[in-house]
Design an enzyme around this catalytic site. Structure first.
Site, short mmCIF file in Angstrom:
data_model
loop_
_atom_site.label_atom_id
_atom_site.label_comp_id
_atom_site.label_asym_id
_atom_site.label_seq_id
_atom_site.Cartn_x
_atom_site.Cartn_y
_atom_site.Cartn_z
CG ASP A 98 -10.96 -16.77 8.27
OD1 ASP A 98 -10.73 -17.78 7.59
OD2 ASP A 98 -10.25 -15.74 8.23
CB ILE B 53 -0.98 -0.03 1.20
CG1 ILE B 53 -1.77 -1.34 1.17
CG2 ILE B 53 -1.94 1.16 1.16
CD1 ILE B 53 -2.50 -1.69 2.42
CE LYS C 244 0.18 -7.97 4.68
NZ LYS C 244 -0.77 -7.92 3.62
CG ASN D 226 -0.16 -14.95 5.92
OD1 ASN D 226 -0.06 -16.05 6.46
ND2 ASN D 226 0.81 -14.04 5.93
CG ASN D 227 -3.63 -11.18 3.01
OD1 ASN D 227 -2.67 -10.46 3.09
ND2 ASN D 227 -4.46 -11.36 4.03
CE LYS E 150 -2.30 -2.29 11.50
NZ LYS E 150 -1.37 -1.28 10.95
CE1 TYR F 148 -4.20 -6.89 10.97
CE2 TYR F 148 -2.01 -5.95 10.94
CZ TYR F 148 -3.31 -6.00 10.45
OH TYR F 148 -3.70 -5.14 9.45
CB SER G 103 -6.77 -3.20 9.99
OG SER G 103 -7.41 -4.40 9.62
CE1 TYR H 272 -3.94 0.26 5.15
CE2 TYR H 272 -5.42 2.13 5.17
CZ TYR H 272 -4.15 1.62 5.18
OH TYR H 272 -3.06 2.45 5.22
CG PHE H 273 -13.32 -2.78 5.07
CD1 PHE H 273 -13.15 -1.45 5.50
CD2 PHE H 273 -14.23 -3.56 5.74
CE1 PHE H 273 -13.91 -0.93 6.55
CE2 PHE H 273 -15.01 -3.05 6.78
CZ PHE H 273 -14.84 -1.73 7.18
C1 WQD Z 1 -10.03 -13.28 3.15
C2 WQD Z 1 -10.97 -14.46 3.03
C3 WQD Z 1 -10.30 -16.38 4.28
C4 WQD Z 1 -6.71 -17.31 2.03
C5 WQD Z 1 -6.68 -9.96 6.92
C6 WQD Z 1 -6.50 -8.99 8.06
C7 WQD Z 1 -6.81 -7.60 7.59
C8 WQD Z 1 -5.91 -7.25 6.47
C9 WQD Z 1 -6.12 -8.25 5.33
C10 WQD Z 1 -3.54 -7.11 6.45
C11 WQD Z 1 -11.20 -15.17 4.35
C12 WQD Z 1 -10.30 -16.68 2.78
C13 WQD Z 1 -7.86 -16.71 2.49
C14 WQD Z 1 -6.78 -18.59 1.44
C15 WQD Z 1 -9.15 -18.59 1.76
N1 WQD Z 1 -4.62 -7.18 7.03
N2 WQD Z 1 -9.06 -17.33 2.33
N3 WQD Z 1 -8.02 -19.19 1.31
O1 WQD Z 1 -8.36 -12.46 6.91
O2 WQD Z 1 -10.11 -11.02 5.74
O3 WQD Z 1 -8.03 -9.96 6.54
O4 WQD Z 1 -5.87 -9.58 5.83
O5 WQD Z 1 -3.32 -6.88 5.30
O6 WQD Z 1 -6.58 -6.69 8.66
O7 WQD Z 1 -7.42 -9.31 9.10
O8 WQD Z 1 -7.94 -11.50 4.60
O9 WQD Z 1 -7.21 -12.44 2.46
O10 WQD Z 1 -6.52 -13.61 4.61
O11 WQD Z 1 -8.88 -13.74 3.86
O12 WQD Z 1 -10.27 -19.16 1.64
O13 WQD Z 1 -5.77 -19.22 1.00
O14 WQD Z 1 -10.37 -15.44 2.16
O15 WQD Z 1 -10.84 -17.49 5.00
O16 WQD Z 1 -12.54 -15.61 4.38
P1 WQD Z 1 -8.69 -11.33 6.02
P2 WQD Z 1 -7.54 -12.85 3.86
#
Ligand code: WQD
Length: 344
Positions: A303, A18, A90, A203-204, A159, A155, A130, A182-183
């Site tokens: 989650d 970002i 994060k 992770n995301n 915040k 984390y 966040s 942020y969402f």
């Molecule tokens: C989104 C959806 C997962 C990975 C977090 C932090 C937020 C921000 C963004 C930092 C969820 C699903 C994910 C995968 C999946 N922080 N998923 N398979 O958890 O909403 O937010 O990251 O940047 O503050 O809380 O984001 O992208 O990890 O997950 O099914 O391999 O995707 O279960 O429903 P999240 P995410």
């Protein structure tokens, strides 16, 4: 303070996802910038990409914001009157395994920035907060008045704590602050010269999707399809990173132009629309004309079922609204992934 310093912004974490996109939008809006980053979760790829996009060098210092002495030298060397503070760890899961690493890094870095802003009379700060501060809420969409629930990760707690530190600092000093909640930031700059560069296994969701599509990952696991949602998968508010970057320019401008109504303000930065994981996967396939290899896997701990923003306050007060369609955002994410793979 020299005039040009009013329009100079220090961007901590400026080499990050970002942060780099915000450097571009600040420069597009006529601001001068100084970027700092310790490369703990990034490298110079995006900084170089920013320089290609804007066509000039970016003043950059390779500094850890937790290093008070190094940061003080920065404040003595550069005349900036505003700060956008992105520098933080994060990864939600990692923060649960290593809370002390998160409390030390995310809070110390922010304390250093605020203490030095006070010492060197710098006026404005935008803090990267966040939606995770809301925790699990059953009142949707969330507004800035929605009560923060106890954080479900260290984390998220950092915040919440940093928001409170900012609130109390503003109340007892001349510093003005805006926290942007942020969402889910996703996508990449249309040039495909900057984007998300997760280290190791993402992770995301979206970087995992793009890496699965490019063959870096074998298969995407959809963490649960038995939630109480229309298609059983979790719902989030996916906000394009360029739109998100522009919200930072609006927030800084609001303070630089003395338009803020309180000295501490909070804004949700999202699209106001919820999208489920399975909807996003099928949209990614359709927009990029490909088939994604995915399977349904067990739910991921921590989650929340669904969260998306009421963005009225940002729309009205910041004069900012997310503009990019989710389709364009997902196309940009894929274009960036292909660019990165072509460089490997
Ligand atoms: C989104 C959806 C997962 C990975 C977090 C932090 C937020 C921000 C963004 C930092 C969820 C699903 C994910 C995968 C999946 N922080 N998923 N398979 O958890 O909403 O937010 O990251 O940047 O503050 O809380 O984001 O992208 O990890 O997950 O099914 O391999 O995707 O279960 O429903 P999240 P995410």
């Amino acid at each position: 303070m020299a005039k040009d310093s009013k329009r100079t912004v220090l961007v901590t974490g400026g080499a990050g996802f970002i942060g780099s996109h915000t450097l571009v939008e600040l420069i597009n809006a006529g601001f001068e910038v100084v970027a700092v980053d310790n490369f703990s979760n990034s490298d110079d790829t995006c900084l170089k990409g920013v320089e290609q996009i804007v066509g000039r060098k970016i003043p950059f210092e390779n500094i850890d914001c937790c290093d008070y002495e190094a940061m003080e030298k920065l404040f003595q060397s550069y005349e900036f009157d505003s700060v956008i503070h992105f520098a933080a760890f994060k990864a939600v899961g990692e923060s649960v395994e290593m809370p002390l690493k998160y409390y030390r890094n995310n809070i110390t870095s922010f304390l250093n920035v605020l203490e030095l802003m006070q010492k060197y009379n710098r006026s404005n700060i935008v803090f990267s907060s966040s939606a995770t501060v809301y925790g699990e809420t059953d009142v949707l969409p969330v507004t800035e008045q929605t009560p923060r629930m106890p954080a479900i990760s260290s984390y998220g707690n950092t915040k919440q704590i940093c928001e409170d530190i900012l609130r109390d600092t503003v109340a007892s000093s001349k510093i003005r602050g805006i926290a942007l909640r942020y969402f889910n930031p996703i996508g990449a700059h249309p040039s495909a010269l900057i984007g998300e560069l997760p280290r190791g296994v993402p992770n995301n969701l979206v970087p995992f999707i793009t890496q699965t599509a490019s063959g870096v990952r074998e298969c995407l696991s959809v963490f649960g399809n038995d939630y109480p949602t229309p298609d059983g998968s979790c719902i989030r508010d996916y906000i394009d990173v360029v739109d998100l970057a522009k919200a930072h320019v609006s927030a800084i401008s609001r303070m630089v132009e003395d338009k803020n109504k309180q000295n501490y303000e909070i804004f949700n930065v999202g699209t106001g629309k919820g999208t489920s994981v399975l909807e996003l996967v099928s949209m990614f396939e359709k927009v990029n004309n490909l088939k994604l290899n995915y399977k349904i896997a067990p739910r991921r701990q921590g989650d929340v079922v669904a969260i998306y923003a009421d963005t009225t306050l940002a729309n009205v007060e910041l004069g900012w609204k997310a503009e990019r369609s989710l389709e364009d955002t997902l196309a940009s994410a894929w274009k960036w992934e292909q660019y990165i793979r072509s460089k490997k």
